[in-house]
Design an enzyme around this catalytic site. Structure first.
Site, PDB file in Angstrom:
ATOM      1  N   SER A   1      16.368  18.551 -16.217  1.00 23.77           N
ATOM      2  CA  SER A   1      15.594  19.777 -16.145  1.00 23.77           C
ATOM      3  C   SER A   1      16.270  20.885 -16.928  1.00 23.77           C
ATOM      4  O   SER A   1      17.497  20.958 -16.995  1.00 23.77           O
ATOM      5  CB  SER A   1      15.417  20.205 -14.682  1.00 23.77           C
TER       6      SER A   1
ATOM      7  N   LYS B   1      19.696  17.877 -11.940  1.00 21.69           N
ATOM      8  CA  LYS B   1      18.539  16.996 -11.748  1.00 21.69           C
ATOM      9  C   LYS B   1      18.603  15.805 -12.704  1.00 21.69           C
ATOM     10  O   LYS B   1      18.931  15.951 -13.878  1.00 21.69           O
ATOM     11  CB  LYS B   1      17.253  17.776 -11.985  1.00 21.69           C
TER      12      LYS B   1
ATOM     13  N   GLU C   1       9.592   6.648 -17.620  1.00 20.80           N
ATOM     14  CA  GLU C   1       8.507   7.408 -18.230  1.00 20.80           C
ATOM     15  C   GLU C   1       8.256   6.953 -19.666  1.00 20.80           C
ATOM     16  O   GLU C   1       7.100   6.867 -20.117  1.00 20.80           O
ATOM     17  CB  GLU C   1       8.851   8.899 -18.171  1.00 20.80           C
TER      18      GLU C   1
ATOM     19  N   HIS D   1       0.829  -1.208   0.000  1.00 20.31           N
ATOM     20  CA  HIS D   1       0.000   0.000   0.000  1.00 20.31           C
ATOM     21  C   HIS D   1       0.870   1.269   0.000  1.00 20.31           C
ATOM     22  O   HIS D   1       0.443   2.334   0.442  1.00 20.31           O
ATOM     23  CB  HIS D   1      -0.949   0.051   1.215  1.00 20.31           C
TER      24      HIS D   1
END
Length: 453
Positions: A311, A317, A324, A181
């Site tokens: 980024s 970053k 993705e 969960h």
């Protein structure tokens, strides 16, 4: 642009002089949307193989003379060498039987053969399409192209993913916090977590190989409605034998052509297995995304490769771009599966007239997943590392280690220790000491993560 005139049963139509196609192809170009999705190259090649095999079988049956056979074979081989890819311009948004694409191939083969001969000897319908119909050629080509695409592209990509996961499993015998969960749970080894990923892919692969066997059964020989009109009785068997030689895979003529022409469930089942694999790859990728989130303010237990800057504004970053990419591919495949399932449900009477839609989505799914799996493996899995310090830190702080106390002091007391530790910001050991439910010696004896995995 200069034009020549070509004629079919509708009448005369202008065709670009340099085009190798004929009247029916030109009518399709005129009547349907252009500059949109076109027929997959894999399907075109499969139809060409069918035409070559048909020339051989028809000649063996005495229906086609040797000169015509050899000219058709020559033309087919020239196309299979990749010389005429620009001669198959038709969209998938045409007749649902794929008739115009079948005729496109017939016309181009005829044109190449006649150019070699120096006269119009080969007719696209009478000779190239002999003993066939678009209604059995197109579904046969769908099975051939899908089966070969799987064998040559997707299957090897899956096998490499499995090898990569096996390597990761062996390298990461590390105890970490389990999560259910998305909340802290009892410990698990990182290797055990990875083994779950590996077995997902292995089982999906087993199912995909099993259901794809039904693609070996071919519609060819059914001609227009499944009765085999205008073809000899053994034409389907002989075609399957010839295609097996050409494509180095075993194919058979289906015993029921009415089924093959009206239902596309072999393709639906195959794509369903592809969808299942895509959905599991989504889960694996998402697990990596959660476990690698950070690097300092998230879970941070996995370190992903820095493939590109993450980024345009935040220096340094690194984003989970491979995650993705493959999850977007998975969603596209799920959408393709719905389209294929809906298209199969629309078969009417003796024919399904949604076949171009089915094969376009099938071809895209296989191509996308094959290439995406390779990128995911090379650019993520092979560079994935465990952050052992962060894993130990999270494990030491986990309140769910208290689960090992339940058999000794009971669920209720163990629950009170965990809640007290959380509320007071204490360790389990400190909370247990303050509540006095178990002495420190027994606490150390029972609360051992290595005995909980």
């Amino acid at each position: 642009m200069k034009f020549r005139q070509e004629e079919d049963s509708i009448g005369v139509i202008d065709v670009p002089e340099e085009a190798f196609w004929g009247a029916q192809t030109q009518r399709s170009l005129t009547n349907f949307p252009q500059d949109v999705e076109t027929m997959p190259e894999n399907l075109i090649r499969a139809i060409v193989y069918i035409k070559k095999a048909a020339a051989i079988v028809n000649a063996n049956e005495g229906k086609l003379d040797e000169e015509k056979r050899d000219l058709i074979i020559y033309a087919a081989d020239e196309i299979l060498k990749g010389k005429y890819t620009d001669q198959f311009p038709l969209t998938i948004w045409q007749t649902g039987s794929g008739t115009q694409t079948n005729m496109n191939v017939n016309e181009v083969i005829s044109h190449i053969a006649n150019a070699k001969k120096g006269e119009k000897l080969i007719h696209p319908n009478d000779h190239v399409n002999m003993s066939q119909s678009s209604n059995d050629v197109f579904p046969t080509a769908m099975h051939l192209s899908t089966f070969i695409n799987l064998k040559d592209n997707l299957f090897p990509a899956i096998e490499e993913i499995i090898k990569s996961l096996e390597k990761l499993e062996k390298e990461n015998d590390i105890i970490k916090t389990g999560r259910t969960h998305l909340q802290d749970a009892t410990p698990v080894k990182l290797s055990q977590e990875i083994s779950g990923w590996k077995v997902m892919v292995e089982r999906d692969y087993e199912i995909l190989k099993e259901v794809s066997k039904y693609l070996r059964k071919l519609a060819i020989g059914g001609t227009a409605v499944g009765t085999g009109i205008n073809a000899k009785k053994n034409f389907g068997d002989e075609m399957a034998s010839e295609l097996s030689k050409e494509l180095a895979s075993e194919f058979v003529s289906d015993t029921n052509k009415f089924y093959q022409l009206s239902s596309k469930n072999a393709l639906v089942n195959t794509h369903g297995a592809i969808k299942t694999l895509a959905s599991d790859m989504y889960k694996i990728a998402s697990d990596i995304r959660f476990s690698s989130c950070g690097p300092r303010c998230g879970i941070g237990e996995l370190i992903i490769p820095a493939n590109e800057p993450g980024s345009s504004i935040m220096p340094g970053k690194v984003n989970p771009t491979q995650v993705e990419s493959i999850t977007m591919v998975a969603i596209q495949i799920m959408a393709n599966d719905l389209a294929i399932t809906m298209a199969n449900s629309q078969g009417q009477m003796q024919l399904n007239t949604y076949m171009p839609l089915i094969i376009y989505n099938m071809d895209q799914s296989i191509s996308l997943l094959s290439k995406s799996l390779t990128c995911f493996r090379k650019n993520l899995l092979e560079g994935l590392k465990a952050n052992q310090e962060k894993i130990k830190e999270n494990l030491d702080r986990s309140l769910m280690l208290v689960t090992s106390l339940s058999p000794h002091i009971g669920y209720d007391k163990a629950s009170k220790i965990a809640k007290y530790a959380y509320q007071k910001g204490l360790t389990l050991r400190e909370a247990s000491h303050e509540l006095g439910y178990i002495d420190e010696k027994d606490f150390d004896k029972y609360v051992k993560p290595e005995n909980m995995v």
